[in-house]
Design a protein around this motif. Sequence first.
Motif, PDB file in Angstrom:
ATOM      1  N   SER A   1      21.895   4.613   1.165  1.00 52.09           N
ATOM      2  CA  SER A   1      21.982   4.270  -0.260  1.00 52.09           C
ATOM      3  C   SER A   1      20.780   3.478  -0.771  1.00 52.09           C
ATOM      4  N   GLY A   2      20.200   2.610   0.052  1.00 54.83           N
ATOM      5  CA  GLY A   2      19.063   1.812  -0.407  1.00 54.83           C
ATOM      6  C   GLY A   2      17.860   2.665  -0.755  1.00 54.83           C
ATOM      7  N   PHE A   3      17.487   3.557   0.153  1.00 59.82           N
ATOM      8  CA  PHE A   3      16.333   4.418  -0.091  1.00 59.82           C
ATOM      9  C   PHE A   3      16.631   5.408  -1.204  1.00 59.82           C
ATOM     10  N   GLU A   4      17.810   5.982  -1.198  1.00 57.11           N
ATOM     11  CA  GLU A   4      18.163   6.956  -2.236  1.00 57.11           C
ATOM     12  C   GLU A   4      18.117   6.317  -3.619  1.00 57.11           C
ATOM     13  N   ALA A   5      18.609   5.084  -3.740  1.00 55.65           N
ATOM     14  CA  ALA A   5      18.554   4.383  -5.030  1.00 55.65           C
ATOM     15  C   ALA A   5      17.107   4.105  -5.430  1.00 55.65           C
ATOM     16  N   TYR A   6      16.286   3.739  -4.451  1.00 57.03           N
ATOM     17  CA  TYR A   6      14.867   3.483  -4.722  1.00 57.03           C
ATOM     18  C   TYR A   6      14.182   4.743  -5.261  1.00 57.03           C
ATOM     19  N   VAL A   7      14.398   5.875  -4.596  1.00 54.80           N
ATOM     20  CA  VAL A   7      13.764   7.131  -5.034  1.00 54.80           C
ATOM     21  C   VAL A   7      14.318   7.546  -6.394  1.00 54.80           C
ATOM     22  N   GLU A   8      15.625   7.448  -6.548  1.00 58.65           N
ATOM     23  CA  GLU A   8      16.233   7.802  -7.856  1.00 58.65           C
ATOM     24  C   GLU A   8      15.602   6.992  -8.965  1.00 58.65           C
TER      25      GLU A   8
ATOM     26  N   ILE B   1       0.842  -1.200   0.000  1.00 57.72           N
ATOM     27  CA  ILE B   1       0.000   0.000   0.000  1.00 57.72           C
ATOM     28  C   ILE B   1       0.877   1.249   0.000  1.00 57.72           C
ATOM     29  N   TRP B   2       1.839   1.290   0.933  1.00 55.07           N
ATOM     30  CA  TRP B   2       2.708   2.463   1.041  1.00 55.07           C
ATOM     31  C   TRP B   2       3.564   2.642  -0.208  1.00 55.07           C
ATOM     32  N   LYS B   3       4.116   1.550  -0.704  1.00 55.39           N
ATOM     33  CA  LYS B   3       4.977   1.603  -1.885  1.00 55.39           C
ATOM     34  C   LYS B   3       4.206   2.129  -3.096  1.00 55.39           C
ATOM     35  N   GLY B   4       2.978   1.667  -3.262  1.00 58.71           N
ATOM     36  CA  GLY B   4       2.155   2.146  -4.374  1.00 58.71           C
ATOM     37  C   GLY B   4       1.927   3.648  -4.302  1.00 58.71           C
ATOM     38  N   GLY B   5       1.657   4.156  -3.099  1.00 59.23           N
ATOM     39  CA  GLY B   5       1.480   5.593  -2.926  1.00 59.23           C
ATOM     40  C   GLY B   5       2.742   6.375  -3.232  1.00 59.23           C
ATOM     41  N   MET B   6       3.877   5.855  -2.790  1.00 55.73           N
ATOM     42  CA  MET B   6       5.158   6.518  -3.062  1.00 55.73           C
ATOM     43  C   MET B   6       5.424   6.571  -4.561  1.00 55.73           C
ATOM     44  N   GLU B   7       5.191   5.472  -5.233  1.00 56.77           N
ATOM     45  CA  GLU B   7       5.482   5.417  -6.665  1.00 56.77           C
ATOM     46  C   GLU B   7       4.623   6.402  -7.450  1.00 56.77           C
ATOM     47  N   VAL B   8       3.376   6.540  -7.046  1.00 58.78           N
ATOM     48  CA  VAL B   8       2.514   7.537  -7.704  1.00 58.78           C
ATOM     49  C   VAL B   8       3.059   8.944  -7.430  1.00 58.78           C
ATOM     50  N   ALA B   9       3.383   9.227  -6.175  1.00 63.60           N
ATOM     51  CA  ALA B   9       3.890  10.567  -5.828  1.00 63.60           C
ATOM     52  C   ALA B   9       5.203  10.855  -6.550  1.00 63.60           C
ATOM     53  N   PHE B  10       6.133   9.903  -6.518  1.00 65.18           N
ATOM     54  CA  PHE B  10       7.452  10.128  -7.117  1.00 65.18           C
ATOM     55  C   PHE B  10       7.394  10.298  -8.628  1.00 65.18           C
ATOM     56  N   SER B  11       6.291   9.922  -9.242  1.00 64.34           N
ATOM     57  CA  SER B  11       6.165  10.092 -10.699  1.00 64.34           C
ATOM     58  C   SER B  11       5.721  11.509 -11.070  1.00 64.34           C
ATOM     59  N   LYS B  12       5.353  12.299 -10.079  1.00 62.62           N
ATOM     60  CA  LYS B  12       4.828  13.640 -10.338  1.00 62.62           C
ATOM     61  C   LYS B  12       5.938  14.686 -10.339  1.00 62.62           C
ATOM     62  N   SER B  13       5.742  15.680 -11.147  1.00 64.01           N
ATOM     63  CA  SER B  13       6.729  16.733 -11.347  1.00 64.01           C
ATOM     64  C   SER B  13       7.183  17.390 -10.042  1.00 64.01           C
TER      65      SER B  13
ATOM     66  N   PHE C   1       7.298  16.295  -6.996  1.00 67.18           N
ATOM     67  CA  PHE C   1       8.124  15.432  -6.163  1.00 67.18           C
ATOM     68  C   PHE C   1       9.492  15.203  -6.797  1.00 67.18           C
ATOM     69  N   LYS C   2       9.528  15.143  -8.114  1.00 70.07           N
ATOM     70  CA  LYS C   2      10.816  15.033  -8.819  1.00 70.07           C
ATOM     71  C   LYS C   2      11.657  16.288  -8.572  1.00 70.07           C
ATOM     72  N   GLN C   3      11.025  17.457  -8.671  1.00 66.60           N
ATOM     73  CA  GLN C   3      11.737  18.712  -8.430  1.00 66.60           C
ATOM     74  C   GLN C   3      12.249  18.785  -6.987  1.00 66.60           C
ATOM     75  N   ALA C   4      11.394  18.405  -6.060  1.00 64.90           N
ATOM     76  CA  ALA C   4      11.776  18.458  -4.646  1.00 64.90           C
ATOM     77  C   ALA C   4      12.929  17.497  -4.377  1.00 64.90           C
ATOM     78  N   TRP C   5      12.846  16.281  -4.922  1.00 61.58           N
ATOM     79  CA  TRP C   5      13.909  15.301  -4.696  1.00 61.58           C
ATOM     80  C   TRP C   5      15.240  15.802  -5.250  1.00 61.58           C
ATOM     81  N   ALA C   6      15.203  16.450  -6.402  1.00 61.33           N
ATOM     82  CA  ALA C   6      16.438  16.975  -7.001  1.00 61.33           C
ATOM     83  C   ALA C   6      17.134  17.929  -6.041  1.00 61.33           C
ATOM     84  N   SER C   7      16.385  18.662  -5.251  1.00 57.43           N
ATOM     85  CA  SER C   7      16.964  19.585  -4.272  1.00 57.43           C
ATOM     86  C   SER C   7      17.333  18.877  -2.967  1.00 57.43           C
TER      87      SER C   7
END
Length: 157
Positions: free
Chosen positions: A144-151, A115-127, A129-135
């Motif tokens: 490294s595990g989480f950072e690689a997952y988000v990347e 459930i949580w992973k599905g929500g994260m994947e939807v959020a991380f696909s949005k502009s 969240f991508k912009q925020a992560w870049a900063s």
Amino acid sequence: MCTAIYEWVKGLDSGGVGNLISTFAALVAIAGLIYQSYATRKQVKLQNFIEYTNRYQEIILNFPENINEQSFSFDALSPEIKNKTMRYMRAYFDLCFEEFTLHEKKFIDNDLWSIWKGGMEVAFSKSAFKQAWASIKNDTKFGSGFEAYVENQTTSR
């Protein structure tokens, strides 16, 4: 079968009957403890789920209304709204990191993680969240595990 048990019990002396009753009582107590442990674990899981859901809701309610639009841009926000939104983005990525770590450490089951992973994947696909992560990735370390997952999630869509 019942007759055989009756005859066996009938043949016991008072000490044997006492031992039988004690053994039965101990088995009932053990069964009660097992059930209580199960019920407690289930209650703790529910409380944790509610806690994380409340934190998620608090974060989401503080995002701008257009956060989910592909055309969202932090540059279009006033400095005050941009700072507030980035604070809540950091809180969101922190929350995701905690959830990721709970799964990695096997503190949550696969159903909840799904459930949580599905929500994260939807959020991380949005502009937004991508912009925020870049900063955020430039000044915050999550491991490294989480950072690689988000990347992977923010660059694969």
